[in-house]
Design an enzyme around this catalytic site. Structure first.
Site, PDB file in Angstrom:
ATOM      1  N   ASP A  36      40.657 -12.187   4.958  1.00  0.00           N
ATOM      2  CA  ASP A  36      41.313 -12.612   3.727  1.00  0.00           C
ATOM      3  C   ASP A  36      41.957 -11.424   3.040  1.00  0.00           C
ATOM      4  O   ASP A  36      41.260 -10.573   2.483  1.00  0.00           O
ATOM      5  CB  ASP A  36      40.275 -13.241   2.781  1.00  0.00           C
ATOM      6  N   GLY A 147      32.817 -19.169  -2.100  1.00  0.00           N
ATOM      7  CA  GLY A 147      31.730 -19.851  -2.786  1.00  0.00           C
ATOM      8  C   GLY A 147      32.131 -21.048  -3.643  1.00  0.00           C
ATOM      9  O   GLY A 147      31.364 -21.490  -4.494  1.00  0.00           O
ATOM     10  N   ASP A 177      39.884 -24.055   5.418  1.00  0.00           N
ATOM     11  CA  ASP A 177      39.240 -22.909   4.761  1.00  0.00           C
ATOM     12  C   ASP A 177      38.757 -23.269   3.362  1.00  0.00           C
ATOM     13  O   ASP A 177      39.531 -23.764   2.538  1.00  0.00           O
ATOM     14  CB  ASP A 177      40.300 -21.795   4.685  1.00  0.00           C
ATOM     15  N   GLY A 178      37.487 -22.995   3.091  1.00  0.00           N
ATOM     16  CA  GLY A 178      36.936 -23.124   1.741  1.00  0.00           C
ATOM     17  C   GLY A 178      35.832 -24.157   1.631  1.00  0.00           C
ATOM     18  O   GLY A 178      36.018 -25.323   1.958  1.00  0.00           O
ATOM     19  N   GLY A 179      34.664 -23.699   1.204  1.00  0.00           N
ATOM     20  CA  GLY A 179      33.565 -24.624   0.921  1.00  0.00           C
ATOM     21  C   GLY A 179      32.977 -25.317   2.140  1.00  0.00           C
ATOM     22  O   GLY A 179      32.358 -26.371   2.011  1.00  0.00           O
ATOM     23  N   GLY A 199      32.751 -18.798   4.999  1.00  0.00           N
ATOM     24  CA  GLY A 199      32.455 -17.566   4.262  1.00  0.00           C
ATOM     25  C   GLY A 199      30.994 -17.504   3.872  1.00  0.00           C
ATOM     26  O   GLY A 199      30.131 -17.104   4.656  1.00  0.00           O
TER      27      GLY A 199
HETATM   28  C1  DX5 Z   1      39.207 -18.130  -0.289  1.00  0.00           C
HETATM   29  C2  DX5 Z   1      39.244 -17.588   1.101  1.00  0.00           C
HETATM   30  C3  DX5 Z   1      38.215 -18.103   2.028  1.00  0.00           C
HETATM   31  C4  DX5 Z   1      36.796 -17.845   1.582  1.00  0.00           C
HETATM   32  C5  DX5 Z   1      35.906 -18.878   2.181  1.00  0.00           C
HETATM   33  O1  DX5 Z   1      40.314 -17.679  -0.982  1.00  0.00           O
HETATM   34  O2  DX5 Z   1      40.482 -17.918   1.672  1.00  0.00           O
HETATM   35  O3  DX5 Z   1      38.453 -17.654   3.332  1.00  0.00           O
HETATM   36  O4  DX5 Z   1      36.339 -16.595   1.939  1.00  0.00           O
HETATM   37  O5  DX5 Z   1      34.652 -18.731   1.621  1.00  0.00           O
HETATM   38  P1  DX5 Z   1      33.656 -19.942   1.405  1.00  0.00           P
HETATM   39  O6  DX5 Z   1      33.287 -20.449   2.765  1.00  0.00           O
HETATM   40  O7  DX5 Z   1      32.545 -19.336   0.673  1.00  0.00           O
HETATM   41  O8  DX5 Z   1      34.401 -20.995   0.602  1.00  0.00           O
HETATM   42 ZN    ZN Z   2      40.822 -17.480   3.775  1.00  0.00          ZN
END
Ligand code: DX5
Ligand code: ZN
Length: 216
Positions: A36, A147, A177-179, A199
């Site tokens: 990222d 997160g 991507d995300g959550g 993440g």
């Molecule tokens: C958010 C990023 C993600 C993030 C994902 O801007 O693009 O790649 O690190 O993290 P989690 O899995 O915690 O949502």
């Molecule tokens: Zn990302």
């Protein structure tokens, strides 16, 4: 049944730990990494630098890498990343349409280009770019930090995109991507994702069991 790929994000990992953690992931059988990059303008935060990404890629081998460019000047980073990573992904919302077209025309022979879309950006907006790109990154949260909670309407978006890709026979990877955690990964894959970015769920303490639960 498509192959399910997990792509860990090192976003919330301390700088001093990133290289070490990459090796831990490789030992656990991970084959794809998501980096990222944040420029502090397109999104508020900053994260890993381009030189650090290059360093990790140089020192570790045998994985696919994509850089999620949360940047208002993605061409600058693309130029630096050619020859180092497999995919660079530009946010649809970060520059104007003609600039995106020109980046695709200029660089897609040298590096695989992906387009990322925020939760409010529809698939229709990128429809005409699909024939010329290699990946679509569907954001299930607002880009900028880890997160956050997965936005439910993303499933339908993945589904629609997957349907278009099949219908048109495009060779495009769908990355989400995300959550993403063990309790929703299955539905994300079932909706049509090829690659899930994970993440928070993995970064703190990656284990074989957690990886298995993401793939079940
Ligand atoms: C958010 C990023 C993600 C993030 C994902 O801007 O693009 O790649 O690190 O993290 P989690 O899995 O915690 O949502
Ligand atoms: Zn990302």
């Amino acid at each position: 049944m498509k192959k399910k790929i997990i792509s860990p994000s090192l976003l919330n990992v301390k700088k001093s730990n990133r290289l070490k953690l990459t090796r831990v992931f490789l030992n656990l059988g991970i084959k794809w990494f998501h980096f990222d990059f944040m420029d502090g303008k397109f999104v508020e935060n900053t994260a890993i630098s381009i030189s650090e990404i290059k360093n990790i890629v140089k020192k570790t081998k045998n994985f696919v890498s994509d850089v999620h460019l949360m940047s208002s000047c993605p061409e600058k980073q693309i130029k630096e990343l050619i020859g180092y990573v497999d995919y660079v992904t530009i946010h649809f919302e970060s520059i104007n349409y003609n600039e995106i077209k020109s980046i695709i025309a200029k660089y897609s022979q040298k590096i695989k280009i992906g387009i990322a879309i925020k939760p409010e950006t529809t698939i229709e907006k990128i429809y005409n770019l699909l024939p010329d790109i290699s990946l679509v990154l569907v954001m299930a949260v607002e880009p900028g930090k880890g997160g956050q909670t997965f936005i439910e309407k993303t499933y339908e978006k993945i589904n629609n995109l997957s349907w278009i890709i099949k219908e048109k026979n495009y060779s495009i990877i769908i990355q989400v991507d995300g959550g993403i955690k063990d309790f929703n990964s299955n539905k994300v894959f079932a909706s049509g994702a090829d690659v899930i970015v994970v993440g928070t769920f993995l970064a703190k303490k990656p284990t074989k069991l957690k990886i298995q639960r993401l793939l079940k």
